[in-house]
Design a protein around this motif. Structure first.
Motif, PDB file in Angstrom:
ATOM      1  N   ASP A 232       0.996  -1.130  -0.022  1.00 62.88           N
ATOM      2  CA  ASP A 232      -0.023   0.221  -0.062  1.00 62.88           C
ATOM      3  C   ASP A 232       1.005   1.327   0.072  1.00 62.88           C
ATOM      4  N   LEU A 233       0.889   2.198  -0.856  1.00 63.92           N
ATOM      5  CA  LEU A 233       1.681   3.265  -1.149  1.00 63.92           C
ATOM      6  C   LEU A 233       0.505   4.450  -0.917  1.00 63.92           C
ATOM      7  N   ARG A 234       0.802   5.586  -0.265  1.00 64.24           N
ATOM      8  CA  ARG A 234      -0.144   6.686  -0.259  1.00 64.24           C
ATOM      9  C   ARG A 234       0.493   7.846  -0.952  1.00 64.24           C
ATOM     10  N   VAL A 235      -0.328   8.387  -1.989  1.00 62.58           N
ATOM     11  CA  VAL A 235       0.207   9.295  -2.920  1.00 62.58           C
ATOM     12  C   VAL A 235      -0.768  10.596  -2.318  1.00 62.58           C
TER      13      VAL A 235
ATOM     14  N   LYS B 102      -0.931  -4.757  -5.363  1.00 65.87           N
ATOM     15  CA  LYS B 102      -0.297  -3.280  -4.895  1.00 65.87           C
ATOM     16  C   LYS B 102      -1.798  -2.575  -5.083  1.00 65.87           C
TER      17      LYS B 102
ATOM     18  N   ILE C 151      -2.693   1.807  -4.713  1.00 67.02           N
ATOM     19  CA  ILE C 151      -2.123   3.079  -4.692  1.00 67.02           C
ATOM     20  C   ILE C 151      -3.354   3.964  -3.884  1.00 67.02           C
ATOM     21  N   THR C 152      -3.005   4.736  -2.785  1.00 69.49           N
ATOM     22  CA  THR C 152      -4.246   5.360  -2.137  1.00 69.49           C
ATOM     23  C   THR C 152      -3.898   6.680  -2.260  1.00 69.49           C
TER      24      THR C 152
ATOM     25  N   LEU D 259       3.280   4.310 -11.754  1.00 67.85           N
ATOM     26  CA  LEU D 259       2.593   4.153 -10.477  1.00 67.85           C
ATOM     27  C   LEU D 259       2.650   2.528 -10.094  1.00 67.85           C
TER      28      LEU D 259
END
Length: 610
Positions: free
Chosen positions: A173-176, A255, A257-258, A390
């Motif tokens: 989980d990646l936060r952008v 994966k 992307i939040t 991304l």
């Protein structure tokens, strides 16, 4: 990955001035022909062996023991013992990359680019696919390239992404955080990415993102909203198209992307700062409208990302409304700002899939590199390049750092508070450290009088789907059952009862005054942002000085004017008041002792006993 990888695989991520080689060598890779040891000699020899071609460097940096990048010369028909060893090696690389690994096929361990024939490469990829199946992963060929080597047969190397198949919600989980001036197209871009449908040019794509009626009426975001975009183990996009629910997206994604959609208008600046400091984004995406260029709050948002040391990339939107010359003018304007002494960034313009892969790997490795995308949410031009970027973008923390965080005591930041019918009080935020499980007993505080209250976590939701265990670094909402909402506020923390948290009303910080119209003195009141804490504080003392002017540095003592807060030494601090702005970090706390703050033992309304 080193800059030499970029030169090898196309080398076409270019800044507007000069070619890719010049830009990417800024990361410290030796320039071709620079004469740095044996590498250059090998290159010259290489070039002669294939008719004077010396376009590609002959080596990469030697393979690192840790990290998620693995070099393999060839994987042709390994024995059973060798195969098991290779599988164990892949498990280690996947663990290091938190579910992702990159394999360079045709490269020796010392980094020499040998390359493989077509037949050998086909056999090696077949073995790699078998290895991935054994560990529950899929492989995706990112790119392949011919290399010059002492052979008449064309030889190439291949870069492969290995990604774990989702298992029990343990996706990466990646936060952008999404920044940019009002009307730059932030919400529309997120709507297109997450809904899977292009915009109609009149804002249809953004309607699902708005939380309030006045946002729909004005078309302007005023609150913080979250949107999710998933990628499965094969690198395919998983979003709300095909009538998927959030739960189905989470189940299908390896994966996630939040996106944290922040407000662009200046009057909502405090909300934007809160989103950047509280939600701990891994990256920031600065959206700039091609037709207006750098306007309004764009510079301010850029400054905030740099002050908080959040790596950022830039998306130039609405290119369908402009001529090519206008888009190029906006790109040059951005590059001029990024190269200024205060920024010292290296802009990379992304024009192809190859560029996008290179940009993602360079971006995560070097804080100085800033990818720039030019796209349209209406025509869909270059939208796929952003998705490729991304998809490849690796996490900033490795598995070891993650494990260390998980072994600490539980600490959850309270960023949002809701009341949900038939559920009760719900808090949203980020787990800073430790592990939180359903049914766990925690304490929350500090209250206005500095106390901590007992409570119980009834249930957990991540990305709108149920979750039983929350791990450090993950954002979620926790249901607290009948706990009295009036006892909670933003800026509180929920911690393990064994932690004995330190709270304070007075603290010291080493600050740099970014801007003040006149002088910054004792008695001045500012709004202080430290993590999820946002409160007005008064300047009690400036050590060694009577006043501060723009650009000056000092250690300053602050006092919160309302109630004590939970702070940590070393935490990043940002303060503002009107046009006054400053940054720094906490250096000392005048902690309120345990006897003073205590743990609330009496069970008032809404409190739950153990």
């Amino acid at each position: 990955m080193d800059s030499r990888v970029s030169e090898l695989f196309g080398g076409c991520c270019r800044p507007a001035t000069g070619g890719a080689g010049g830009a990417l060598r800024g990361r410290g890779g030796p320039a071709p022909g620079s004469g740095s040891g044996g590498g250059s000699k090998a290159k010259k020899k290489n070039g002669r062996s294939r008719g004077g071609k010396a376009n590609n460097p002959p080596y990469l940096p030697p393979e690192a023991e840790d990290g998620n990048i693995e070099y393999k010369l060839k994987l042709v028909n390994p024995s059973q013992y060798r195969f098991e060893h290779l599988v164990t090696q892949m498990k280690w690389r996947l663990q290091e990359g938190r579910g992702e690994a990159v394999y360079q096929i045709g490269v020796e361990d010392n980094g020499l680019l040998v390359g493989l024939s077509e037949e050998e490469m086909r056999a090696s990829l077949k073995t790699l696919r078998r290895m991935a199946e054994k560990v529950g992963a899929d492989i995706t060929v990112l790119r392949e390239r011919e290399v010059d080597y002492d052979s008449d047969v064309p030889r190439k190397i291949t870069e492969v992404l290995v990604r774990k198949v989702p298992d029990n919600q343990q996706f990466l989980d990646l936060r952008v955080a999404v920044l940019g001036n009002v009307d730059s197209g932030k919400s529309t871009l997120l709507g297109v990415l997450t809904q899977g449908e292009l915009d109609n040019g009149r804002g249809r794509a953004r309607l699902n993102l708005f939380r309030h009626l006045h946002e729909i009426q004005s078309g302007r975001t005023s609150s913080i909203s979250f949107e999710i975009l998933g990628f499965n183990s094969k690198g395919e996009v998983v979003n709300y198209s095909d009538s998927r629910t959030a739960e189905e997206i989470c189940e299908s994604s390896s994966k996630m992307i939040t996106f944290i959609d922040l407000a662009g208008h200046h009057k909502y600046l405090k909300t934007t700062i809160f989103g950047l400091t509280s939600y701990c984004p891994d990256f920031a995406m600065l959206v700039v409208s091609a037709n207006t260029g750098i306007a309004g709050t764009t510079r301010e948002h850029l400054g905030l990302a740099m002050a908080l040391k959040v790596p950022f990339f830039i998306v130039i939107s609405k290119v369908d409304l402009c001529s090519k010359a206008t888009v190029e003018r906006t790109v040059k304007q951005l590059e001029r700002i990024l190269k200024q002494p205060g920024c010292n960034k290296l802009p990379l313009l992304v024009n192809s899939d190859d560029d996008a892969v290179t940009a993602a790997q360079q971006f995560a490795q070097s804080p100085n590199i800033t990818p720039i995308f030019t796209l349209s949410s209406v025509s869909g031009e270059n939208l796929d390049l952003l998705k490729v970027f991304l998809n490849i973008l690796p996490p900033l923390t490795n598995s070891k750092e993650q494990e260390e965080l998980m072994q600490q005591l539980t600490e959850f930041q309270v960023d949002e508070i809701y009341t949900v019918p038939e559920v009760g009080t719900v808090v949203g935020g980020t787990l800073s450290s430790g592990i939180c499980r359903e049914g766990e007993n925690l304490v929350v505080g500090p209250t206005d009088d500095g106390k901590f209250l007992r409570l119980k976590v009834c249930s957990i939701q991540r990305n709108r789907s149920a979750c039983r265990v929350l791990r450090a670094g993950q954002a979620a909402t926790l249901a607290l059952g009948p706990f009295d909402r009036s006892l909670l506020r933003k800026g509180m923390v929920m911690v393990s009862p064994e932690m004995n948290p330190t709270i304070c009303s007075v603290f010291e910080a080493e600050i740099v005054l970014l801007f003040h119209a006149t002088t910054f003195r004792k008695g001045f009141q500012v709004t202080v942002h430290v993590g999820n804490v946002r409160q007005t504080a008064i300047v009690e003392k400036i050590h060694g000085k009577d006043k501060l002017r723009t650009g000056e540095k000092a250690v300053v003592r602050f006092r919160f004017i309302k109630h004590p807060e939970y702070l940590k030494i070393g935490a990043k601090l940002l303060f503002r008041e009107g046009v006054t702005k400053g940054i720094g970090h906490v250096t000392d706390l005048q902690a309120i002792t345990t006897k003073e703050n205590g743990l609330e033992e009496s069970l008032g309304p809404g409190q739950l006993s153990f």
